[in-house]
Design an enzyme around this catalytic site. Structure first.
Site, short mmCIF file in Angstrom:
data_model
loop_
_atom_site.label_atom_id
_atom_site.label_comp_id
_atom_site.label_asym_id
_atom_site.label_seq_id
_atom_site.Cartn_x
_atom_site.Cartn_y
_atom_site.Cartn_z
N MET A 1 39.64 39.18 -32.83
CA MET A 1 39.76 38.79 -34.25
C MET A 1 38.84 39.67 -35.09
O MET A 1 37.72 39.98 -34.66
CB MET A 1 39.32 37.34 -34.43
CG MET A 1 40.04 36.37 -33.54
SD MET A 1 39.40 34.71 -33.81
CE MET A 1 40.28 33.81 -32.54
N ASP B 1 41.38 37.20 -26.92
CA ASP B 1 41.61 37.05 -28.36
C ASP B 1 40.66 37.96 -29.15
O ASP B 1 39.45 37.73 -29.16
CB ASP B 1 41.36 35.60 -28.77
CG ASP B 1 42.45 34.67 -28.25
OD1 ASP B 1 43.63 34.92 -28.57
OD2 ASP B 1 42.12 33.72 -27.53
N SER C 1 42.33 31.36 -22.03
CA SER C 1 41.78 32.16 -23.13
C SER C 1 40.27 32.26 -22.99
O SER C 1 39.56 31.25 -23.03
CB SER C 1 42.11 31.53 -24.48
OG SER C 1 41.34 32.18 -25.47
N HIS D 1 45.54 39.74 -27.21
CA HIS D 1 46.15 39.21 -28.44
C HIS D 1 45.32 39.71 -29.62
O HIS D 1 44.21 39.23 -29.84
CB HIS D 1 46.16 37.68 -28.33
CG HIS D 1 46.62 36.95 -29.54
ND1 HIS D 1 46.38 35.61 -29.73
CD2 HIS D 1 47.33 37.36 -30.64
CE1 HIS D 1 46.91 35.22 -30.87
NE2 HIS D 1 47.49 36.26 -31.45
N HIS E 1 43.71 35.79 -21.00
CA HIS E 1 44.11 35.94 -22.40
C HIS E 1 42.87 36.32 -23.21
O HIS E 1 41.84 35.64 -23.15
CB HIS E 1 44.72 34.64 -22.93
CG HIS E 1 45.28 34.75 -24.31
ND1 HIS E 1 46.51 35.32 -24.58
CD2 HIS E 1 44.77 34.37 -25.52
CE1 HIS E 1 46.74 35.27 -25.88
NE2 HIS E 1 45.70 34.71 -26.48
N MET F 1 52.63 31.22 -31.97
CA MET F 1 51.36 30.54 -32.27
C MET F 1 51.65 29.08 -32.58
O MET F 1 52.42 28.77 -33.50
CB MET F 1 50.67 31.19 -33.48
CG MET F 1 50.06 32.55 -33.20
SD MET F 1 48.91 32.63 -31.80
CE MET F 1 47.70 31.37 -32.24
N ASP G 1 50.61 29.70 -27.63
CA ASP G 1 49.15 29.81 -27.76
C ASP G 1 48.62 28.87 -28.84
O ASP G 1 48.98 29.00 -30.01
CB ASP G 1 48.83 31.28 -28.12
CG ASP G 1 47.35 31.57 -28.18
OD1 ASP G 1 46.53 30.71 -27.84
OD2 ASP G 1 47.00 32.71 -28.58
N MET H 1 44.40 39.86 -33.30
CA MET H 1 44.51 39.21 -34.62
C MET H 1 43.73 40.08 -35.59
O MET H 1 42.67 39.71 -36.10
CB MET H 1 43.95 37.78 -34.53
CG MET H 1 44.88 36.83 -33.80
SD MET H 1 44.03 35.37 -33.15
CE MET H 1 43.48 36.01 -31.59
#
Ligand code: DX5
Ligand code: ZN
Length: 217
Positions: free
Chosen positions: A37, A35, A8, A66, A33, A137, A175, A68
């Site tokens: 957000m 992330d 990540s 991913h 990966h 998760m 994850d 979020m």
């Protein structure tokens, strides 16, 4: 097929982003990966399009993105244009999840759905056949470096049963709080892809840690 390790980039050193992207390129890791957000779906803001563009410029492995964020449909094409190969949205953030998954496929990407720790695998009963990946998760999303939730092992078993009961195939990704101390057990319980942020980038030797996690004990 051997299992997948996806470092990540949330745990990378953003002041040395190119260096850390190249570290992953040169390692035995399989994916990046990413992330994303928004400070609304999760109580944190990570990074957005310009940083992803900078990662993509140097990355030589697939980008596993991913999201979020609330209302991810707004950005599906933007993430495709930024080189996402897999786009994962949260079950909890999508009112019309089936439509969102269709839109991700129509944009030419693999579609994943992430489940928060409190969300049972059974909510995927009517959509599992349409998914390329399910992301379990194992911490509450929003931050790196949190403690792994032990209940995850049971969820992995539930997910493997759901996948075989539907006679389908789909990548099972985990994850949060994943590292050398639990990766074997996660693989034993049916995980195919392991995300690791702190365990890789805070390690003294990130590449050796990736090599270790690529090796089934
Ligand atoms: C958490 C993110 C994770 C995070 C994992 O919301 O989805 O991908 O980077 O970090 P570690 O491996 O440190 O728990
Ligand atoms: Zn993630």
């Amino acid at each position: 097929m051997s299992h997948i390790i996806a470092p990540s980039m949330l745990a990378a050193d953003f002041g040395n982003l190119q260096r850390d992207v190249e570290l992953v390129n040169e390692s035995s890791a399989d994916w990046f990966h990413i992330d994303i957000m928004d400070g609304v779906f999760v109580p944190n803001i990570s990074y957005g399009m310009p940083v992803l563009a900078a990662i993509q410029k140097h990355a030589k492995k697939p980008l596993d993105v991913h999201l979020m964020i609330v209302d991810p449909d707004r950005y599906i094409n933007a993430f495709r244009d930024l080189g996402s190969e897999i786009l994962t949205v949260h079950y909890e953030a999508c009112t019309h999840l089936h439509r969102t998954v269709q839109a991700i496929h129509a944009a030419g990407m693999k579609a994943g759905v992430a489940l928060n720790p409190h969300t049972p695998v059974s909510v995927l009963n009517d959509i599992i056949q349409d998914l390329d990946l399910v992301l379990i998760m194992s911490v509450n999303p929003g931050f790196g470096g949190q403690k792994f939730i032990e209940r995850t092992y049971q969820k992995l078993e539930d997910l493997s049963s759901l996948i075989s009961a539907n006679n389908t195939s789909c990548i099972v990704e985990v994850d949060g709080g994943v590292g050398p101390g639990n990766y074997n057990q996660l693989l034993d319980h049916g995980a195919h892809a392991l995300v690791a942020g702190s365990a890789v980038f805070k390690a003294e030797d990130p590449k050796a840690t990736i090599d270790l996690m690529k090796t089934r004990q």
